[in-house]
Design a protein around this motif. Sequence first.
Motif, mmCIF file in Angstrom:
data_model
loop_
_atom_site.group_PDB
_atom_site.id
_atom_site.type_symbol
_atom_site.label_atom_id
_atom_site.label_comp_id
_atom_site.label_asym_id
_atom_site.label_seq_id
_atom_site.Cartn_x
_atom_site.Cartn_y
_atom_site.Cartn_z
ATOM 1 N N ILE A 464 0.880 -1.160 0.000
ATOM 2 C CA ILE A 464 0.000 0.000 0.000
ATOM 3 C C ILE A 464 0.921 1.214 0.000
ATOM 4 O O ILE A 464 1.709 1.442 0.917
ATOM 5 N N ALA A 465 0.850 1.970 -1.122
ATOM 6 C CA ALA A 465 1.911 2.889 -1.524
ATOM 7 C C ALA A 465 2.358 3.886 -0.449
ATOM 8 O O ALA A 465 3.556 4.102 -0.253
ATOM 9 N N ASP A 466 1.426 4.412 0.290
ATOM 10 C CA ASP A 466 1.822 5.482 1.209
ATOM 11 C C ASP A 466 2.275 4.966 2.574
ATOM 12 O O ASP A 466 2.400 5.729 3.519
ATOM 13 N N ASN A 467 2.495 3.685 2.635
ATOM 14 C CA ASN A 467 2.871 3.141 3.934
ATOM 15 C C ASN A 467 4.292 3.571 4.313
ATOM 16 O O ASN A 467 5.236 3.342 3.577
ATOM 17 N N ASN A 468 4.399 4.150 5.474
ATOM 18 C CA ASN A 468 5.675 4.760 5.854
ATOM 19 C C ASN A 468 6.741 3.783 6.356
ATOM 20 O O ASN A 468 7.845 4.176 6.675
ATOM 21 N N CYS A 469 6.378 2.504 6.433
ATOM 22 C CA CYS A 469 7.373 1.535 6.909
ATOM 23 C C CYS A 469 8.215 0.980 5.758
ATOM 24 O O CYS A 469 9.060 0.138 5.953
ATOM 25 N N LEU A 470 7.944 1.407 4.539
ATOM 26 C CA LEU A 470 8.685 0.874 3.382
ATOM 27 C C LEU A 470 9.853 1.782 3.049
ATOM 28 O O LEU A 470 9.792 2.983 3.271
ATOM 29 N N VAL A 471 10.910 1.193 2.497
ATOM 30 C CA VAL A 471 12.042 1.994 2.020
ATOM 31 C C VAL A 471 12.243 1.677 0.544
ATOM 32 O O VAL A 471 11.667 0.719 0.024
ATOM 33 N N LYS A 472 13.060 2.484 -0.103
ATOM 34 C CA LYS A 472 13.381 2.225 -1.518
ATOM 35 C C LYS A 472 14.781 1.628 -1.596
ATOM 36 O O LYS A 472 15.694 2.097 -0.898
ATOM 37 N N ASP A 473 14.953 0.619 -2.422
ATOM 38 C CA ASP A 473 16.308 0.114 -2.607
ATOM 39 C C ASP A 473 17.038 0.965 -3.638
ATOM 40 O O ASP A 473 16.480 1.942 -4.142
ATOM 41 N N SER A 474 18.291 0.608 -3.962
ATOM 42 C CA SER A 474 19.123 1.437 -4.835
ATOM 43 C C SER A 474 18.521 1.569 -6.238
ATOM 44 O O SER A 474 18.861 2.469 -6.980
ATOM 45 N N ASP A 475 17.633 0.623 -6.596
ATOM 46 C CA ASP A 475 16.982 0.712 -7.913
ATOM 47 C C ASP A 475 15.624 1.409 -7.824
ATOM 48 O O ASP A 475 14.874 1.441 -8.808
#
Lengths: 626, 626
Positions: A464-475
Amino acid sequence: MSEKKIKITVKPIGKKIFLESPTNGLKAILGSGIGIKTECGGMGVCGKCRIIILDSKDIPVSEREKKVLSSDEIKKGVRLACQQIFNRDLTIYIPPSSLIDEQKLQVEGEEFYIKADPVCRKYYLDLKKATLEDMKADFDRVSEYVKNKYTKDVRDIDFKALNQMPLAIRENSWKVTATLRENQPGSEIVLIEGGDKTKNSYGIAIDLGTTKIAIFLVGLITGNTVDSMGIMNPQIKFGEDIMSRLSFATQNDSSLKEIHDSVIESINEAIEKLCNRNGISQNEVIDMSVVANTAMHHLFLGLPVRQLAISPFLSLTGKAINLKAREIGIDISPGAYIYMIPPIAGFVGSDHLAMILATRLYEQEGNCIGIDIGTNTEIALKTDKGIVSVSTASGPAFEGAHIKYGMRAAPGAIERVTIDPKTHIPDIKTIGDRKPIGICGSGILDSVAELLKAGIIDKKGKFIADNNCLVKDSDGNSEYILWPQLPGPEVKDRYEDRHVSINQKDIVEIQLAKGAIRTGIEIILEHSGISFDEIDKIIIAGAFGSYIYPKSVINIGMFPKVSLDRIFQVGNAAGVGSRMVLISKEERKIAEDIASKIKYLEITLHPNFSDYFAVSTFLPGTSELI
Amino acid sequence: MSEKKIKITVKPIGKKIFLESPTNGLKAILGSGIGIKTECGGMGVCGKCRIIILDSKDIPVSEREKKVLSSDEIKKGVRLACQQIFNRDLTIYIPPSSLIDEQKLQVEGEEFYIKADPVCRKYYLDLKKATLEDMKADFDRVSEYVKNKYTKDVRDIDFKALNQMPLAIRENSWKVTATLRENQPGSEIVLIEGGDKTKNSYGIAIDLGTTKIAIFLVGLITGNTVDSMGIMNPQIKFGEDIMSRLSFATQNDSSLKEIHDSVIESINEAIEKLCNRNGISQNEVIDMSVVANTAMHHLFLGLPVRQLAISPFLSLTGKAINLKAREIGIDISPGAYIYMIPPIAGFVGSDHLAMILATRLYEQEGNCIGIDIGTNTEIALKTDKGIVSVSTASGPAFEGAHIKYGMRAAPGAIERVTIDPKTHIPDIKTIGDRKPIGICGSGILDSVAELLKAGIIDKKGKFIADNNCLVKDSDGNSEYILWPQLPGPEVKDRYEDRHVSINQKDIVEIQLAKGAIRTGIEIILEHSGISFDEIDKIIIAGAFGSYIYPKSVINIGMFPKVSLDRIFQVGNAAGVGSRMVLISKEERKIAEDIASKIKYLEITLHPNFSDYFAVSTFLPGTSELI
């Protein structure tokens, strides 16, 4: 042109490899006896053979590596071993996650209690010495004694036993022990030993899996397991999954021989070890039982497998095998047989039959499902109409393959995950309580179930896109961090301190895998005309099945919602089944009888297979969670 | 020290042997591939390996040679090969009488007419191609087809056939030929071939003798013998008689292997030749039967023989053998069996049983004797009480051994002798009508009978001293000349132009041999409580038995006087029996049934054995001659 010797130093093992000439990196490392992972056989696509090249700058990067490795990794000197040509002195680092580690091998199943009534039995004979007045031939003398004293009809004698007979008789004052194998219509003498050896009756039962081999040394008189051992299937070096092994085996006759020989050699070594550490002579191992999936069954026997690798994926035989062990080079008593209960179909092996036997599925009351989850998941449904079995291609995701940080159930693998629904912070447990280096099947399964429950992913499995527990990897792709990368010195020197996360692709893999299994369940139920509510019992067998958390199984929707008290995890039931047929004539009969009656259902032929599958990949709604 | 190469030229073969170092003469000659005779294995006592050393003077003479050679021979350069050390260049002459010659090998027996009903049969299968809708395993598909179309229960499949199956099926559009071997309780598939090969059904039947091997290529559908071949038993190089071979075989494991391998190799070569010259593939030879005396039976199988070589001379088995040909290295169809009817006892082999079977001795009316004369003579007596068999050590005299000018039934051997009772001049006939070089069994037998009839010897076998037809040899012993030495150039250059005679010792050898047989007959009759007059039929089987002149047999008293129309010479009945069991299930049953019922009688245990033997060595009185 004389080749220069090249020295490769491997860290952290501290081993040096000397090469005579430029060599492919994967080959060089494997050749030096270091078990390195590969799932693609060195094609540069699985990414499992990551190494770090430490003492060199400007290491070239192949196009394949660019696809598999992150730009961050490439910068740090991470490369795929299979893409390297070693043509200079070099120091490389092999991270533990790339090593084939000692796995968590479960060899024991549930306890079982059946009467030992083995096919092979020893009889002590105190023969009358031959004289000119009594010139009966040795074999006739032995047969008559057995007939008179033990009322057993001897019909035949193994050629090797016939060879041993005269010396054994004469060097032991006409007192010998004959091992009889009960055949129809009479018994065969398979071994003659000097003196009274009736107490020395042993057998070997094997559950030969694609990844691991469980080997049991069993006392044939008591039926008790004396000792057991779990070893890796050495055929892994020819490919981790069944299809790549079949594809290797069908290259030519020598590749079939090579892959066959490798497993025979490992089994022989294990039998020797088991015998040695228990003070038993291999000559006293007078019977053996092997259960396996159909591909492993064929490769163990050295049988052709092309017909198994291409549609319609046929087993060569659906009957039991009774074969002299010596015919395939197994070192037990020279006249001993190997017995193998029948495979059911190309993708439903004799290990499935062994599971049905060991769980007594065929005599459970009501409707009962028996399931063994793996790369292929076999499901058997027992109703009052009999047993129907299906196989479903669940893929290797549960074994950690195709999962970014996936690994087998080895030390350091995250095996249990819970996520706090409020904070969204994970709580993990690793095998051996080591520092996490990856995630194994049960951990992945937990993760998806918990992500869903915590509302981090939706029914379609999407973050769920706006979830603040996610991070972005280098890609730039989202991932959920299970274990963060710790701050510290240069990462090169402590590659194992990487973070472990689960990303969108991983979740899709799990959806596909559980969807395949759910599809199998739906089709087998529809075929049998019963609904899931009518299922009285679900028996989950197999090593993987015993690690998983049943609640998570339901919460990802592999099964429909069901009361947990109907789910039974029984461990290595195939290994139990193998031991049961080893020690009991009756169990062999039952197994062969089940095999002749079991109905194999090819689910891909079901007209609504695709529809079932599409629906099955969805995760459950909130009301279906427990 | 480096050894000098020595050159030995062998005449008349004109072959040169190069030796690296001093070597025993017999070994050197044998090593060069020239078949030279020996009956004592090189002990210097049989005198069969006579050679002439041509280009050397003052050749030393050993004490052994002095005992064996006449002073005349010694003067002429005759020596025993086995007593020579070749340590210099030399030319030697090997007289034909010392060479192992191509023998008169009788392979055919009487015609026989039984219905071909072989254990192995081929069935053509036009299988339905497997699909995803019909995923039966190959073996199950084949078994069901055979069951439905031919109402045969398939119980098992040979491991090699299982290996061939998938390719044979798929490369031949699902049309294959399955070879079934009928076992109890079901059949075994032993071969799978592509296409319709039902007509290509062949078998090999063997009569494996101590001296010669008769090999028959038989069509299993018709039962007809397609071709046959007689070869020498290559084990002759390890000793001509059974006991010396057993003694060689028991030296150590490698000698047993060596003697076993030699016969397997020769049989394989013969099978290959037979197949090639008849345009048949060895893969199409799907069954094989072997009959042999018990020692040859064991050595063929590579079984231990120590218990056979020492009292009480036991066979390892008294049961039929059903063994995969590949287990002993016989090159026929990979899944094919060798079937061997049971040996009766240590000295009564399965060849004797084959003779009983082929001659239908067991169903002859009245009382009937079946006899196979050889080094061991087996005698079977059929009465209404069943069959009793004995073996009697008649020795090798009938094969030319221990007879001064004795030789095997090879070209140049005197095989027929009559003596004019008035002039005492002999009339001889040789094999191949060649110049006489010796005398074979039937000739010796005739000679003794005719010498007796002509009054040249008396009832005790002694030369009647004043008989003017006798001459003295160089040692002063009397001999009766059958063929005089012809005048001509130096005898060295034409050693073959020697005279051939029969001396006192030769006559004694024949008396001992025929006495042993007569003893066997007397004891077997006494045991069965019948007199010779009650015998309705005498069947003489075997190669030697078919050459002899029945009248002479009676006139030397091997049998009591009997009307000649009761004597039947049937040739190689063992070979016929081997073919019968090859082509007929029923005959196998009959043979095994006879074997289980036949009574073996050990004649040396008879209290009056010595008395019987002493009396039996006497020759008949005038009234008993015919």
